[in-house]
Write a protein that holds these residues in place. Structure first.
Motif, PDB file in Angstrom:
ATOM      1  N   UNK A  72      49.748  54.441  80.750  1.00 30.84           N
ATOM      2  CA  UNK A  72      49.801  54.166  82.181  1.00 30.84           C
ATOM      3  C   UNK A  72      51.067  54.727  82.823  1.00 30.84           C
ATOM      4  N   UNK A  73      52.112  54.968  82.018  1.00 32.92           N
ATOM      5  CA  UNK A  73      53.346  55.512  82.538  1.00 32.92           C
ATOM      6  C   UNK A  73      53.291  57.026  82.735  1.00 32.92           C
ATOM      7  N   UNK A  74      52.286  57.670  82.198  1.00 33.78           N
ATOM      8  CA  UNK A  74      52.148  59.116  82.387  1.00 33.78           C
ATOM      9  C   UNK A  74      51.728  59.415  83.811  1.00 33.78           C
ATOM     10  N   UNK A  75      52.142  60.542  84.339  1.00 33.17           N
ATOM     11  CA  UNK A  75      51.749  60.902  85.711  1.00 33.17           C
ATOM     12  C   UNK A  75      50.256  61.176  85.799  1.00 33.17           C
ATOM     13  N   UNK A  76      49.697  60.857  86.967  1.00 33.62           N
ATOM     14  CA  UNK A  76      48.278  61.124  87.200  1.00 33.62           C
ATOM     15  C   UNK A  76      48.038  62.628  87.381  1.00 33.62           C
ATOM     16  N   UNK A  77      46.840  63.086  87.108  1.00 30.44           N
ATOM     17  CA  UNK A  77      46.514  64.495  87.389  1.00 30.44           C
ATOM     18  C   UNK A  77      46.666  64.785  88.889  1.00 30.44           C
ATOM     19  N   UNK A  78      47.380  65.838  89.205  1.00 30.64           N
ATOM     20  CA  UNK A  78      47.636  66.168  90.606  1.00 30.64           C
ATOM     21  C   UNK A  78      47.779  67.671  90.757  1.00 30.64           C
ATOM     22  N   UNK A  79      47.661  68.114  92.021  1.00 30.75           N
ATOM     23  CA  UNK A  79      47.796  69.538  92.362  1.00 30.75           C
ATOM     24  C   UNK A  79      48.370  69.635  93.764  1.00 30.75           C
ATOM     25  N   UNK A  80      49.262  70.600  93.958  1.00 33.49           N
ATOM     26  CA  UNK A  80      49.884  70.821  95.267  1.00 33.49           C
ATOM     27  C   UNK A  80      49.367  72.130  95.846  1.00 33.49           C
ATOM     28  N   UNK A  81      48.899  72.051  97.107  1.00 28.14           N
ATOM     29  CA  UNK A  81      48.354  73.222  97.796  1.00 28.14           C
ATOM     30  C   UNK A  81      49.295  73.622  98.934  1.00 28.14           C
ATOM     31  N   UNK A  82      49.589  74.912  99.027  1.00 30.62           N
ATOM     32  CA  UNK A  82      50.439  75.441 100.092  1.00 30.62           C
ATOM     33  C   UNK A  82      49.547  75.855 101.259  1.00 30.62           C
ATOM     34  N   UNK A  83      49.752  75.198 102.404  1.00 25.40           N
ATOM     35  CA  UNK A  83      48.932  75.464 103.589  1.00 25.40           C
ATOM     36  C   UNK A  83      49.591  76.431 104.574  1.00 25.40           C
ATOM     37  N   UNK A  84      50.889  76.560 104.486  1.00 29.69           N
ATOM     38  CA  UNK A  84      51.612  77.393 105.443  1.00 29.69           C
ATOM     39  C   UNK A  84      52.487  78.381 104.691  1.00 29.69           C
ATOM     40  N   UNK A  85      51.813  79.294 103.992  1.00 26.85           N
ATOM     41  CA  UNK A  85      52.541  80.300 103.243  1.00 26.85           C
ATOM     42  C   UNK A  85      52.812  81.520 104.106  1.00 26.85           C
ATOM     43  N   UNK A  86      52.178  82.625 103.761  1.00 28.29           N
ATOM     44  CA  UNK A  86      52.330  83.820 104.589  1.00 28.29           C
ATOM     45  C   UNK A  86      51.590  83.708 105.904  1.00 28.29           C
ATOM     46  N   UNK A  87      50.509  82.936 105.920  1.00 30.94           N
ATOM     47  CA  UNK A  87      49.708  82.748 107.134  1.00 30.94           C
ATOM     48  C   UNK A  87      49.373  81.272 107.279  1.00 30.94           C
ATOM     49  N   UNK A  88      49.591  80.747 108.471  1.00 34.97           N
ATOM     50  CA  UNK A  88      49.327  79.341 108.724  1.00 34.97           C
ATOM     51  C   UNK A  88      47.826  79.112 108.812  1.00 34.97           C
ATOM     52  N   UNK A  89      47.330  78.172 108.006  1.00 34.94           N
ATOM     53  CA  UNK A  89      45.895  77.912 107.967  1.00 34.94           C
ATOM     54  C   UNK A  89      45.444  77.018 109.114  1.00 34.94           C
ATOM     55  N   UNK A  90      46.207  75.985 109.408  1.00 38.44           N
ATOM     56  CA  UNK A  90      45.809  75.005 110.408  1.00 38.44           C
ATOM     57  C   UNK A  90      46.434  75.359 111.760  1.00 38.44           C
TER      58      UNK A  90
END
Length: 386
Positions: A72-90
């Motif tokens: 239970x002390x291990x981190x949960x599965x996760x992923x980070x997404x970049x939305x504002x890299x070279x071109x802003x998506x939103x």
């Protein structure tokens, strides 16, 4: 013959000049029309680019697992997404619907997991928390008998690899996420809050929610493009016509003011000339009233020019009129006796000259009543001499 030839040549030149002018006007009209059409298309393209962002963004989510860790002390599965890299998506100021698509195999392990949570968090460019959402997920239950029947029915596609025993769950995380102006979302963190979940693949879908005029631009692009381009074209033509009318009105006002000023100058000049003519006529009339040098007048009349008549001088003129009327009615008495000397005037000459003076005074009184300019520029003094 030469006159006919000259007339034909003149008519030919006139026709050619009119044709050339008409051709130039038609060419200018066509160029202006094409320019306005291209400008309308350009304005519509910019407006659609600004008002209608991309409808759907799909991003793959690669969850990071910790191998061999189920504590239970291990981190949960996760992923980070970049939305504002070279071109802003939103796009700023736009509302979005955000879904997470989970492809979950129908394994015994996932059946045993049951319900688990999926969390999505947005962060700004400086790492500041913007918004977060968490939703529960569970694969759909199938009984043992249903699983056997399902496997037998799809046996051939399953054996050929055309079908898989899996479930695709679309999880709505945000119904209406608002992208703020300025410092918008830079990254999105997806977290599956369970260690034992088995997933084939995961992807994040961001769908824009259009409303109002933007909705019509997106749903009916051809019809709205025609309507908007025609509206822009008509607006440009209307602005051009209004500017032309304003220039014409301004030129007309300037011409009218110039004509009014010229008219006032002409009236002022005419009035000045009339005043000068009246003054000259009065001077000539008064010059004719002078008595010959051979007549001795008991009253002496002296004219002084270049001065204005005061109230005392006006009363003096009135006294002159009263005296003239009394003398005309015979109420005046002859002057005292004058001892004739050598070279002096006799009494008969004196009476004749006195009568001429009376008639001159009557004439002068009438002219003074009719000519204000002459009265304003003359100073008449009357004194009686014995």
């Amino acid at each position: 013959m030469w006159r006919i030839v000259a007339a034909v040549v003149g008519l030919y030149r006139m026709v050619m000049d009119a044709t050339r002018e008409l051709f130039i006007r038609i060419l200018m009209g066509i160029l202006i029309f094409l320019g306005y059409v291209l400008l309308s298309l350009f304005i519509y393209a910019i407006m659609r680019r600004i008002m209608v962002p991309q409808k759907l963004h799909t991003l793959p989510v690669h969850l990071q697992y910790t191998p061999g860790c189920s504590d239970i002390q291990c981190p949960f599965p996760q992923a980070e997404l970049i939305l504002n890299g070279g071109k802003k998506l939103l796009s700023s100021g736009q509302y979005y619907k955000i879904l997470l698509e989970l492809e979950i195999p129908e394994t015994n392990a996932n059946q045993e997991v049951g319900v688990f949570m999926v969390n999505l968090t947005f962060h700004s460019t400086d790492g500041r928390y913007l918004s977060s959402s968490a939703r529960p997920v569970m694969i759909r239950f199938k009984s043992f008998l249903l699983q056997i029947l399902y496997t037998l029915f799809f046996a051939v596609p399953l054996l050929l690899g055309l079908w898989e025993q899996k479930q695709v769950i679309e999880l709505v995380l945000f119904e209406s996420y608002y992208e703020p102006y300025g410092d918008g979302a830079l990254s999105a963190l997806v977290t599956v809050q369970h260690h034992g979940v088995q997933l084939y693949s995961t992807q994040l879908s961001i769908e824009a929610n259009f409303s109002g005029f933007t909705y019509y631009l997106y749903q009916w692009p051809i019809s709205m493009s025609v309507i908007v381009i025609i509206s822009i074209f008509v607006s440009l033509c209307t602005c051009t016509v209004l500017m032309w009318v304003s220039d014409v009105v301004r030129d007309y006002d300037e011409q009218r003011r110039a004509a009014l000023q010229r008219r006032r100058m002409i009236q002022a000049r005419t009035t000045g000339q009339a005043a000068q003519n009246g003054l000259g006529t009065q001077r000539r009339g008064r010059g004719r009233q002078q008595v010959g040098s051979n007549t001795a007048l008991p009253p002496a009349l002296e004219e002084t020019t270049g001065s204005e008549i005061s109230s005392e001088e006006t009363s003096t003129v009135t006294g002159v009129e009263d005296l003239a009327s009394e003398m005309g009615r015979g109420q005046s008495t002859p002057p005292p006796s004058i001892t004739p000397t050598e070279g002096s005037v006799t009494s008969s000459d004196y009476s004749a000259g006195f009568n001429d003076v009376l008639s001159s005074l009557h004439t002068l009184s009438r002219e003074l009543d009719g000519q204000e300019v002459g009265v304003a520029n003359r100073n008449i003094r009357y004194r009686t001499g014995h």
